[in-house]
Design an enzyme around this catalytic site. Structure first.
Site, PDB file in Angstrom:
ATOM      1  NE  ARG A 199      -2.362  -1.506   3.437  1.00  0.00           N
ATOM      2  CZ  ARG A 199      -2.878  -1.208   4.624  1.00  0.00           C
ATOM      3  NH1 ARG A 199      -3.943  -0.490   4.850  1.00  0.00           N
ATOM      4  NH2 ARG A 199      -2.134  -1.604   5.761  1.00  0.00           N
ATOM      5  CG  LEU A 201      -1.166   5.285  -4.505  1.00  0.00           C
ATOM      6  CD1 LEU A 201      -0.477   6.319  -5.067  1.00  0.00           C
ATOM      7  CD2 LEU A 201      -2.012   4.797  -5.588  1.00  0.00           C
ATOM      8  CE  LYS A 202      -4.076   3.212   4.492  1.00  0.00           C
ATOM      9  NZ  LYS A 202      -5.331   3.845   4.460  1.00  0.00           N
ATOM     10  CE  LYS A 227     -22.211  -1.005  -3.590  1.00  0.00           C
ATOM     11  NZ  LYS A 227     -21.250  -1.820  -3.276  1.00  0.00           N
ATOM     12  N   GLY A 262     -25.499   1.524  17.984  1.00  0.00           N
ATOM     13  CA  GLY A 262     -24.528   0.254  18.593  1.00  0.00           C
ATOM     14  C   GLY A 262     -23.095   0.712  18.894  1.00  0.00           C
ATOM     15  CB  SER A 263     -20.160   1.498  17.326  1.00  0.00           C
ATOM     16  OG  SER A 263     -20.415   2.429  16.316  1.00  0.00           O
ATOM     17  CD1 TRP A 281     -20.020  -5.222   2.512  1.00  0.00           C
ATOM     18  CD2 TRP A 281     -20.031  -4.453   4.554  1.00  0.00           C
ATOM     19  NE1 TRP A 281     -20.855  -4.208   2.495  1.00  0.00           N
ATOM     20  CE2 TRP A 281     -20.985  -3.552   3.946  1.00  0.00           C
ATOM     21  CE3 TRP A 281     -20.035  -4.436   5.936  1.00  0.00           C
ATOM     22  CZ2 TRP A 281     -21.513  -2.545   4.427  1.00  0.00           C
ATOM     23  CZ3 TRP A 281     -20.671  -3.544   6.502  1.00  0.00           C
ATOM     24  CH2 TRP A 281     -21.389  -2.600   5.855  1.00  0.00           C
ATOM     25  CG  HIS A 335     -28.567   0.480  11.580  1.00  0.00           C
ATOM     26  ND1 HIS A 335     -29.095   1.538  11.406  1.00  0.00           N
ATOM     27  CD2 HIS A 335     -27.303   0.697  10.905  1.00  0.00           C
ATOM     28  CE1 HIS A 335     -28.457   2.722  10.967  1.00  0.00           C
ATOM     29  NE2 HIS A 335     -27.308   2.049  10.595  1.00  0.00           N
ATOM     30  CG  HIS A 365     -21.985  10.525   8.209  1.00  0.00           C
ATOM     31  ND1 HIS A 365     -21.211   9.263   7.750  1.00  0.00           N
ATOM     32  CD2 HIS A 365     -23.283  10.285   7.782  1.00  0.00           C
ATOM     33  CE1 HIS A 365     -21.984   8.273   7.682  1.00  0.00           C
ATOM     34  NE2 HIS A 365     -23.145   8.605   7.760  1.00  0.00           N
TER      35      HIS A 365
HETATM   36  N1  GLN Z   1     -23.821  -1.555  14.905  1.00  0.00           N
HETATM   37  C1  GLN Z   1     -23.149  -0.856  13.979  1.00  0.00           C
HETATM   38  C2  GLN Z   1     -22.346   0.220  14.505  1.00  0.00           C
HETATM   39  O1  GLN Z   1     -23.122   1.115  15.239  1.00  0.00           O
HETATM   40  C3  GLN Z   1     -23.841  -0.556  12.664  1.00  0.00           C
HETATM   41  C4  GLN Z   1     -22.948   0.028  11.694  1.00  0.00           C
HETATM   42  C5  GLN Z   1     -23.429   0.243  10.187  1.00  0.00           C
HETATM   43  O2  GLN Z   1     -24.646   0.312  10.020  1.00  0.00           O
HETATM   44  N2  GLN Z   1     -22.502   0.308   9.316  1.00  0.00           N
HETATM   45  O3  GLN Z   1     -21.335   0.731  14.287  1.00  0.00           O
HETATM   46 ZN    ZN Z   2     -25.442   2.647   9.599  1.00  0.00          ZN
END
Ligand code: GLN
Ligand code: ZN
Length: 756
Positions: free
Chosen positions: A15, A17-18, A114, A434-435, A563, A643, A696
């Site tokens: 990596r 280039l990164k 994408k 969640g996170s 994924w 989700h 975000h």
């Molecule tokens: N449970 C995950 C989080 O909270 C969901 C992440 C996601 O939707 N990409 O990070």
């Molecule tokens: Zn999400």
């Protein structure tokens, strides 16, 4: 018979280039330094391919950020906000287009989306109605020169004009972008005129040929390529279709007035016969027989047979052998993997190995003695086919024994909702996705534990402390349904993969996702099962710290599938069903241990949608089934959440309803709840938590603003079915952003509760 590749990974074996790009962006490396690294990488990549036996080398596949952005800059498609003169983009203009710029004179990045159904993201070109085009950037010519000087046989590569326009967007008013062709073609012509003296072939990527196209669009291919072909004399033109079969575009492709057509025979094997029957005499056929989207060794004999059948009809001059698409979508070099299990490793091929495969295929068809290599390939494929590491009879038995009731909850949603009132939640319950913030300490503790620097006891103590902190913060801000914060997970798929049988992990299997960002997808090589509970202890530790409900947090089967690199020896649906059973086991164990609310994330449901409309219903059917299989083992009293991140919900809203989750949280704040429109139009029946907090952005949303969003949501979702939550997980945010933002969110819920 010529071999070629459509493109090669850009980042370098380590990596490089990164690293250099990021150092340039930080202001550490200079432009010359960056250019030198890039040049070295191109040289190295050409050399790699040549040594592996590739005849025609791609030039123009390399990019500092993205090949669609390169094409926009090449033809002067630069929105005025990046360069008021709209003329040539400097290197820094280019990066501002790609990444935006913070600060006073800041500007947002261009939209990124994408690239077909890959995990690569391209920068969406913006066309204005009066767009002018001209040859603004001659980087490609310079690179062609570079390769020629190294003595390579050169094939210049760039996006074709139709794909370029169709994948772009209108910057101001809506109009038919294809109307711009007339103005765009002279700019293309100018470039290929200059190129034609310097390279043997020019490849135009037209992956839109794998999509359902309108008849009027199909009709443009012939005149467009006739125009471009007229410009060149000796240089040959190749049009490349990939990412799927040609379907209803087959005739169009087979009669293109150019010199070559590349087709994806991995996903479109059925095209070979009709192509051979219909292809016009001027066209050579490039056969994409080695999978450019996956990491498995090719079945060489099968590929040889396909190429032979073309060889017999067209003759050796008119057949080329290639991977199905650019090798951008697979990792660089399997030889760099020193930790993989040797058996499993022997079944794999990365970009470098795939180049060698196409050489062998071409040699075999031409009658060279490659029997030893073919025999070895047979032996390896056979060992994979019968390996006990791949096949787990217990998994097969379980799948065979599934009954219709395993796919549905005991009662319908209305009845379950009644019973779930016992959870004692207020109206408009508040929760998160969640996170929680993944601080540098969380990351270093996790990686330290992984590489043995930190003992298990120390690691667990740290994680417990984090979870405790996380619970306290959530209680303080007054959330109703809590989470443990996911500190133990570095990635929502990798974490489960690591704990499932049938999964393995590469140490260097990076694939470009966008710009300098790479992902290292886990590999599903065998039947998937879950040997032991994964999350139960963490969740129950979190539950022991609070009287409130704590959600169990899992990743759904479709997302885990999408994924990962998946097996190519059974349908995706089959692999997904196995994952669903593994997740189901975890769901059952969580419930057994007393967890009352379980979230199964499916952010990739939309992503997995096939490119062709005709194939979508089938996918959606098994995707829904797999989710329900993972979730339906619980009692009516257990509340299942799911989700999804931002996506076009309209197309899949029926499927979202068919998941039959009790609650779904979705990303909605940036569209100011507009996408709830889909939920209304299709009368979505269950509970919904449209995100009110844009995670975000570092900005802390005001309570009033979020309250307003909730009121908008109430126009669509009745109060009994509305939840209050952020758009997505909070792992990329900082604690001092998250805490006040969630306080405001809880306050917003209180404001609106008083009004209902
Ligand atoms: N449970 C995950 C989080 O909270 C969901 C992440 C996601 O939707 N990409 O990070
Ligand atoms: Zn999400």
């Amino acid at each position: 018979m010529l071999t070629h590749t459509l493109g090669y990974p850009r980042m370098g074996s380590n990596r490089e280039l990164k690293r250099k790009l990021e150092s340039y962006w930080r202001g550490e490396a200079g432009a010359d330094d960056l250019a030198l690294t890039a040049r070295k990488l191109r040289e190295e990549h050409w050399e790699n391919q040549k040594q592996a036996g590739v005849d025609l080398l791609p030039v123009g596949d390399f990019s500092y950020y993205d090949h669609m952005l390169d094409n926009a800059v090449r033809f002067g498609v630069i929105p005025a906000r990046y360069n008021a003169e709209g003329a040539k983009a400097s290197l820094d203009d280019y990066f501002r287009m790609a990444r935006g710029e913070a600060g006073e004179n800041g500007v947002a990045a261009m939209e990124m989306t994408k690239w077909f159904d890959t995990n690569y993201h391209y920068i969406v070109p913006e066309f204005s109605k009066d767009q002018d085009f001209f040859l603004a950037d001659e980087t490609l010519l310079g690179q062609v020169e570079e390769a020629s000087q190294l003595g390579h046989r050169v094939k210049a590569v760039l996006p074709g004009p139709l794909t370029f326009l169709l994948l772009g967007k209108c910057s101001d008013q809506e109009f038919d972008r294809l109307d711009l062709l007339e103005k765009l073609l002279p700019a293309y012509a100018k470039l290929i005129e200059k190129l034609s003296a310097k390279c043997e072939w020019i490849q135009f990527d037209e992956p839109v040929l794998a999509l359902d196209l309108e008849e009027s669009t199909r009709k443009l291919f012939n005149p467009v390529y006739r125009t471009l072909k007229e410009v060149v004399s000796d240089t040959k033109i190749l049009v490349a279709a990939y990412f799927g079969g040609l379907g209803s575009n087959l005739e169009t492709a087979a009669s293109l007035p150019v010199d070559g057509l590349h087709v994806d025979l991995v996903r479109g094997a059925q095209d070979l016969e009709p192509l051979l029957a219909n292809i016009s005499d001027n066209l050579s056929l490039s056969l994409g027989v080695v999978d450019g989207r996956n990491i498995w060794r090719a079945d060489l004999e099968r590929a040889v047979a396909a190429v032979k059948s073309a060889h017999v009809i067209l003759g050796k001059e008119r057949v080329l052998v290639a991977p199905s698409c650019s090798l951008l979508h697979v990792p660089f070099d399997l030889d760099l993997e020193t930790k993989l299990d040797p058996d499993i490793k022997s079944w794999m091929a990365f970009a470098r190995q795939k180049c060698a495969e196409i050489r062998i295929i071409a040699d075999a068809v031409e009658g060279k003695d490659v029997e030893a290599v073919l025999a070895e390939n047979r032996r390896v494929l056979e060992s994979r086919k019968i390996s006990p590491r791949v096949h787990n009879p217990e998994v097969a038995l379980r799948l065979a024994a599934l009954q219709p009731e395993d796919y549905r909850r005991n009662s319908v949603y209305e009845k379950r909702a009644e019973i779930q009132r016992d959870l004692g939640l207020p109206a408009l319950p508040t929760t998160t996705i969640g996170s929680f913030p993944q601080t540098p300490e969380v990351r270093s503790t996790r990686s330290g534990f992984k590489n043995g620097r930190i003992e298990r006891a120390e690691y667990e103590r740290f994680m417990r402390e984090y979870i405790e902190d996380c619970i306290r913060h959530q209680e303080d801000v007054g959330l109703d349904v809590l989470v443990h914060g996911e500190p133990e997970r570095n990635d929502m798929v990798e974490y489960f993969g690591e704990n499932f049988d049938g999964y393995c992990f590469t140490s260097n299997g990076w694939v470009q996702s966008y710009g300098s960002r790479c992902v290292k997808p886990p590999v599903i090589f065998g039947d998937v099962s879950r040997p032991a509970p994964i999350t139960v202890e963490w969740i129950n530790y979190a539950r022991s710290l609070s009287d409130r409900e704590v959600k169990g947090m899992l990743t759904g089967p479709v997302t885990i599938l999408c994924w990962s690199f998946v097996r190519d020896d059974q349908p995706r649906s089959e692999t997904c069903r196995q994952i669903a059973l593994a997740v189901r086991d975890e769901v059952a164990d969580l419930e057994k241990s007393g967890v009352k609310v379980i979230q199964i994330d499916e952010p990739a449901l939309r992503e997995g949608l096939p490119l062709r409309k005709g194939e979508q219903p089938e996918y959606l059917r098994w995707a829904e089934e797999c989710f329900r299989l993972s979730a339906s083992c619980v009692e009516d009293s257990t509340q299942i959440h799911t989700h999804m991140c931002y996506c076009e919900f309209d197309e899949i809203i029926d499927s979202i309803a068919a998941l039959d989750a009790d609650v779904i949280s979705i990303e909605a704040s940036r569209s100011r709840m507009e996408l709830l429109g889909s939920f209304k139009r299709f009368s979505y029946p269950n509970e919904v938590g449209p995100g009110v907090y844009d995670i975000h952005s570092p900005a802390i949303p005001a309570a009033d603003d979020m309250a307003q969003l909730l009121e908008k949501a109430l126009e669509v979702i009745p109060a009994e079915r509305l939840w209050v939550n952020p758009d997505c997980g909070l792992k990329t945010r900082k604690w001092d952003e998250v805490v006040p933002a969630l306080k405001n969110m809880v306050q917003a819920a209180e404001i609106v509760r008083r009004k209902i």
